[in-house]
Write an enzyme that holds these catalytic residues in place. Structure first.
Site, PDB file in Angstrom:
ATOM      1  N   GLY A   1       0.820  -1.215   0.000  1.00  0.00           N
ATOM      2  CA  GLY A   1       0.000   0.000   0.000  1.00  0.00           C
ATOM      3  C   GLY A   1       0.846   1.253   0.000  1.00  0.00           C
ATOM      4  O   GLY A   1       2.032   1.208  -0.351  1.00  0.00           O
TER       5      GLY A   1
ATOM      6  N   HIS B   1       4.418   2.144  -7.891  1.00  0.00           N
ATOM      7  CA  HIS B   1       3.298   1.193  -7.925  1.00  0.00           C
ATOM      8  C   HIS B   1       2.380   1.441  -9.125  1.00  0.00           C
ATOM      9  O   HIS B   1       1.843   0.504  -9.707  1.00  0.00           O
ATOM     10  CB  HIS B   1       2.458   1.317  -6.654  1.00  0.00           C
ATOM     11  CG  HIS B   1       3.191   1.002  -5.392  1.00  0.00           C
ATOM     12  ND1 HIS B   1       3.432   1.940  -4.421  1.00  0.00           N
ATOM     13  CD2 HIS B   1       3.740  -0.146  -4.940  1.00  0.00           C
ATOM     14  CE1 HIS B   1       4.087   1.389  -3.419  1.00  0.00           C
ATOM     15  NE2 HIS B   1       4.293   0.121  -3.707  1.00  0.00           N
TER      16      HIS B   1
ATOM     17  N   GLN C   1       7.928  -9.706   7.390  1.00  0.00           N
ATOM     18  CA  GLN C   1       9.117  -9.284   6.646  1.00  0.00           C
ATOM     19  C   GLN C   1       9.808  -8.078   7.279  1.00  0.00           C
ATOM     20  O   GLN C   1      10.758  -7.543   6.723  1.00  0.00           O
ATOM     21  CB  GLN C   1       8.781  -9.037   5.171  1.00  0.00           C
ATOM     22  CG  GLN C   1       7.933  -7.831   4.895  1.00  0.00           C
ATOM     23  CD  GLN C   1       7.438  -7.825   3.455  1.00  0.00           C
ATOM     24  OE1 GLN C   1       6.603  -8.640   3.057  1.00  0.00           O
ATOM     25  NE2 GLN C   1       7.930  -6.921   2.643  1.00  0.00           N
TER      26      GLN C   1
ATOM     27  N   ASP D   1      13.398  -3.023  -5.720  1.00  0.00           N
ATOM     28  CA  ASP D   1      13.749  -4.178  -4.893  1.00  0.00           C
ATOM     29  C   ASP D   1      14.319  -5.267  -5.793  1.00  0.00           C
ATOM     30  O   ASP D   1      13.714  -6.324  -5.962  1.00  0.00           O
ATOM     31  CB  ASP D   1      12.514  -4.651  -4.130  1.00  0.00           C
ATOM     32  CG  ASP D   1      11.940  -3.544  -3.256  1.00  0.00           C
ATOM     33  OD1 ASP D   1      12.657  -3.063  -2.374  1.00  0.00           O
ATOM     34  OD2 ASP D   1      10.792  -3.138  -3.489  1.00  0.00           O
TER      35      ASP D   1
ATOM     36  N   GLN E   1      14.904  -8.640  -4.215  1.00  0.00           N
ATOM     37  CA  GLN E   1      13.612  -9.303  -4.013  1.00  0.00           C
ATOM     38  C   GLN E   1      13.168  -9.989  -5.306  1.00  0.00           C
ATOM     39  O   GLN E   1      12.691 -11.123  -5.290  1.00  0.00           O
ATOM     40  CB  GLN E   1      12.568  -8.280  -3.577  1.00  0.00           C
ATOM     41  CG  GLN E   1      11.143  -8.809  -3.512  1.00  0.00           C
ATOM     42  CD  GLN E   1      10.167  -7.754  -3.022  1.00  0.00           C
ATOM     43  OE1 GLN E   1      10.026  -7.526  -1.833  1.00  0.00           O
ATOM     44  NE2 GLN E   1       9.499  -7.081  -3.942  1.00  0.00           N
TER      45      GLN E   1
END
Lengths: 285, 285
Positions: free
Chosen positions: B31, B37, B61, B150, B153
């Site tokens: 969010g 995003h 996390q 990221d 990630q």
């Protein structure tokens, strides 16, 4: 019935069923199919439109001192049995297909996997939960079938499915037994004649425990001790564990109440055998 | 656009698409949606029939000393942005919906997660890979979108998807930046005016490194040292890491050849920021 060795090939085959209302039943095995597996396959065939059987001796669920190399394999016999039962696909990958270079991902269920078999086989369940996660993602079944003989495995996979939100149902199929009660297992092949006779002691101990409970004994320790005494009388047997535990959490209990799992792991000679009675709805509770 | 809080409710909604040829795009977020995003959502909307956005600040996390409680949340603004972008579903579960009582399953990618951010945030990636596995099983997307900011990630999730055989594609979307080059991040909100100015140093260091490489420098250590020197000149900055690594394995390299990832993690005051340049196809190789 088709035999498929490659993940992508199986995906292509199964894609047609995902876009339809047909249900996929899945029976994961290490092959060397016996009467216990047949029950799993029969249920899967009865309850689904399509059934996938996997045959994969998964190296990561064997400890370094365990029987991965010797584990019995007989694809030809397995093929015939699966076809007779009405299985649609056998998925039979090579180790390299499942664990390619650079493989580094592991799925672990904590706590539950430290109990019972987890205590003497510390890496075993991590291997199981990882390969089962992979197989679920490859097959995407509606229902997956597991045998009650590996009761702890079932409880662990139930946790895995719930925690990781796999969109599927699990079904536990009762233990298939020989005439003397011995739970049917691929590892029974390791027993010589004298050991095979001695192996009946697991079932006898479970019966002993059950009878005590049915007659009103509620002290878990006393039940375990009597079961152990019975096993100790068999000179070829040596106990790994004999336990009366809570069936959902596998936690030790003092007092037996509503339901109980009697679980045993016993070496007969060099061969480690397991068995269990799941006693539901104990009278007077 | 529908907002859904319960896993089973989302499953019921999405079931219609699994039995059709319609593709599902998935954008997992915590969010506090920003320009980065928006790019993920825009790509998802462009490339799929149905788009699911998840908004879930995942507690597992965050480390015990990290900013889970303070992490910025603004559902109302997120809702408006998602609707404007053309998202079909927002999945916004409570923590208890994702981690119910007795939760005990974890997904871990080894090795890759020990590098870069993994060194200073040891539990972080286990939290990420576990929640992403759950979300993949809940949404069952055809394509999942992640931001390049990221980068580690993304590499870790790529490994996860390959190793666990998730039947989906991953798409990495480039970093969105402020005018001075600062990578847009929800954590930029933590910066005061002076810190905000200082934060430009991450981008400047990456530019410095890139320029050296474009001009022919092939010694990774020299590139890292010059980048570090630049950051050290900013008194509000303190370095977590400054690295030139192999982009697939995240391993240290001595000599830069075909491609390289320049990755930095720097505290600006109390706020830890990360950024990276992925330099593909280096000339002369």
């Amino acid at each position: 019935m088709k035999v498929i060795h490659k993940i992508n090939e199986l995906r292509v085959e199964l894609a047609q069923y995902y876009h339809s209302e047909q249900s996929i039943g899945f029976v994961p095995t290490m092959g060397c199919l016996h009467q216990g597996h047949l029950k799993l396959m029969e249920n899967a065939v009865k309850e689904n439109d399509i059934v996938v059987l996997s045959i994969f001796v998964n190296p990561t669920q064997f400890g370094p001192e365990e029987d991965y190399e010797e584990y019995p394999r007989n694809f030809k016999k397995d093929f015939t049995k699966a076809r007779e039962t009405g299985v649609d696909y056998i998925f039979n990958p090579e180790v390299e297909e499942m664990y390619s270079e650079g493989y580094n991902t592991f799925v672990e269920v904590e706590k539950l996997t430290e109990k019972l078999c987890g205590a003497s086989r510390p890496e075993h369940f991590r291997g199981v939960t990882t390969v089962v996660t992979k197989l679920f993602n490859i097959v995407r079944p509606d229902i997956a079938y597991f045998g009650q003989k590996d009761f702890q495995q079932f409880v662990v996979i139930k946790r895995l499915v719930k925690d990781l939100n796999f969109p599927l149902k699990l079904e536990m199929v009762p233990i298939a037994r020989e005439d003397d009660g011995l739970a049917i297992s691929s590892r029974n092949k390791y027993l010589n004649k004298r050991e095979r006779e001695a192996a009946g002691v697991l079932y006898q101990a479970l019966q002993k425990g059950e009878n005590m409970i049915l007659k009103g004994e509620r002290n878990a320790y006393k039940v375990e001790e009597k079961m152990k005494d019975l096993i100790k009388d068999e000179e070829l047997a040596s106990i790994d564990y004999v336990k009366a535990v809570e069936p959902e959490t596998l936690e030790d209990i003092e007092k037996i109440s509503k339901e109980v799992l009697l679980a045993v792991a016993v070496f007969i000679g060099e061969t480690r055998l397991i068995d269990n009675f799941y006693i539901e709805e104990i009278a007077g509770n």
